[in-house]
Design a protein around this motif. Structure first.
Motif, PDB file in Angstrom:
ATOM      1  N   LYS A  33      44.948  36.923  31.970  1.00 42.34           N
ATOM      2  CA  LYS A  33      45.805  37.987  32.288  1.00 42.34           C
ATOM      3  C   LYS A  33      47.004  38.002  32.983  1.00 42.34           C
ATOM      4  O   LYS A  33      48.104  38.240  32.579  1.00 42.34           O
ATOM      5  CB  LYS A  33      44.842  38.995  32.797  1.00 42.34           C
ATOM      6  N   ASP A  34      46.737  37.382  34.273  1.00 44.11           N
ATOM      7  CA  ASP A  34      47.885  37.164  35.083  1.00 44.11           C
ATOM      8  C   ASP A  34      47.598  36.044  36.334  1.00 44.11           C
ATOM      9  O   ASP A  34      46.210  35.576  36.270  1.00 44.11           O
ATOM     10  CB  ASP A  34      48.560  38.339  35.762  1.00 44.11           C
ATOM     11  N   ARG A  58      43.708  35.367  36.920  1.00 41.72           N
ATOM     12  CA  ARG A  58      42.742  36.660  36.628  1.00 41.72           C
ATOM     13  C   ARG A  58      42.427  36.489  35.020  1.00 41.72           C
ATOM     14  O   ARG A  58      43.524  36.556  34.241  1.00 41.72           O
ATOM     15  CB  ARG A  58      43.729  37.985  37.118  1.00 41.72           C
ATOM     16  N   TRP A  59      41.262  36.737  34.882  1.00 37.78           N
ATOM     17  CA  TRP A  59      40.944  36.443  33.273  1.00 37.78           C
ATOM     18  C   TRP A  59      40.483  38.104  32.844  1.00 37.78           C
ATOM     19  O   TRP A  59      39.889  38.711  33.610  1.00 37.78           O
ATOM     20  CB  TRP A  59      39.616  35.559  33.209  1.00 37.78           C
ATOM     21  N   GLN A  69      36.101  44.527  32.967  1.00 38.24           N
ATOM     22  CA  GLN A  69      37.281  44.148  32.042  1.00 38.24           C
ATOM     23  C   GLN A  69      38.055  42.991  32.573  1.00 38.24           C
ATOM     24  O   GLN A  69      38.558  42.353  31.475  1.00 38.24           O
ATOM     25  CB  GLN A  69      38.049  45.473  32.029  1.00 38.24           C
ATOM     26  N   SER A  70      38.204  42.804  33.797  1.00 37.65           N
ATOM     27  CA  SER A  70      38.954  41.722  34.305  1.00 37.65           C
ATOM     28  C   SER A  70      38.135  41.090  35.650  1.00 37.65           C
ATOM     29  O   SER A  70      37.422  42.042  36.267  1.00 37.65           O
ATOM     30  CB  SER A  70      40.325  41.953  34.389  1.00 37.65           C
ATOM     31  N   PHE A  71      38.702  39.902  36.075  1.00 43.39           N
ATOM     32  CA  PHE A  71      38.040  39.382  37.147  1.00 43.39           C
ATOM     33  C   PHE A  71      38.990  38.096  37.551  1.00 43.39           C
ATOM     34  O   PHE A  71      39.515  37.795  36.765  1.00 43.39           O
ATOM     35  CB  PHE A  71      36.734  38.981  37.011  1.00 43.39           C
ATOM     36  N   THR A  72      38.922  37.699  38.929  1.00 43.62           N
ATOM     37  CA  THR A  72      39.764  36.578  39.494  1.00 43.62           C
ATOM     38  C   THR A  72      38.984  35.610  39.433  1.00 43.62           C
ATOM     39  O   THR A  72      37.706  35.628  39.835  1.00 43.62           O
ATOM     40  CB  THR A  72      40.488  36.936  40.716  1.00 43.62           C
ATOM     41  N   GLU A  73      39.504  34.285  39.499  1.00 42.82           N
ATOM     42  CA  GLU A  73      38.559  33.167  39.722  1.00 42.82           C
ATOM     43  C   GLU A  73      37.927  33.211  41.055  1.00 42.82           C
ATOM     44  O   GLU A  73      38.401  33.642  42.118  1.00 42.82           O
ATOM     45  CB  GLU A  73      39.404  31.718  39.749  1.00 42.82           C
TER      46      GLU A  73
END
Length: 240
Positions: A33-34, A58-59, A69-73
């Motif tokens: 994502k970013d 961020r995936w 919906q999204s999460f960071t490593e």
């Protein structure tokens, strides 16, 4: 990399395939994502503190039934939402356990007092277990300092309401066994409050096996209580 002020900067990227795994559904994501730049605090390296810059991804979670919906490593040393590494928090707790003052530990490792306190509480939750049944339960009252007046709300007419703090603490000990201090609560014992205190110990007391644990429990309790009292300004109310 060094800044103009001589500060060492360490830039990191993620090298762990599990870091892209969704923490909710455990599915490895392939949809980026970013990017996010974080600066987790870590232990000193070579006697010097360095600024750690972790550029992590961020995936997006493409699983239909997943609520995230999204999460960071995240990795084991830096879980999601943490601004300090796991090894730094462990070092903070061990330093306090060895007898160092929490304020001094916070200054030495360049972190805040609450960060040290949270590390101590986390270590205590792991090391301190529930007490075993005792044959003889003892109670000991100890007074710490003088009473203080603290603000406690406002009256209907706008005047500040004041409450007098109780400097007494009641400790519960295993007299005939080797568990030492079982628990500690604010206030003194009385005929009316004894049952309440005993019930509180049964619900939340932490048991010990030796005097080192006794010292650790007292230190944990009073540093937490001191922090709670110092958060408010102890002012003596004016006489009417």
């Amino acid at each position: 990399m060094l800044t103009v002020l001589g500060v060492k900067i360490v830039q990191l990227v993620t090298d762990d395939s599990d870091a892209a795994r969704c923490p909710s559904c455990a599915t490895v994501s392939t949809s980026g994502k970013d990017w996010v730049l974080t600066r987790p605090r870590d232990l000193p390296c070579g006697g010097e503190f360095a600024v750690v810059q972790w550029r992590k991804r961020r995936w997006r979670c493409r699983t239909v039934d997943c609520v995230r919906q999204s999460f960071t490593e995240q990795v084991a040393q830096v879980p999601a939402g943490m601004r300090t590494t796991t090894r730094l928090r462990a070092a903070l707790a061990v330093a306090v356990e060895d007898g160092r003052d929490q304020s001094e530990v916070a200054a030495a490792y360049r972190v805040s007092w609450p960060t040290v306190q949270r590390a101590v509480v986390a270590l205590g939750a792991v090391e301190l277990v529930e007490p075993e049944p005792t044959t003889v339960l003892g109670m000991d009252e100890t007074r710490f300092g003088r009473p203080r007046w603290l603000p406690d709300g406002v009256h209907d007419d706008g005047r500040v309401r004041w409450v007098r703090t109780d400097p007494w603490e009641t400790g519960f000990v295993d007299i005939t066994g080797d568990q030492a201090l079982l628990g500690q609560v604010d206030g003194r014992t009385s005929a009316e409050g004894t049952n309440r205190l005993i019930k509180q110990v049964k619900r939340a007391a932490c048991g010990f096996r030796n005097w080192d644990n006794y010292r650790r429990r007292v230190r944990l309790h009073y540093t937490r209580r001191t922090r709670r009292l110092s958060a408010r300004k102890p002012t003596v109310p004016a006489q009417s």
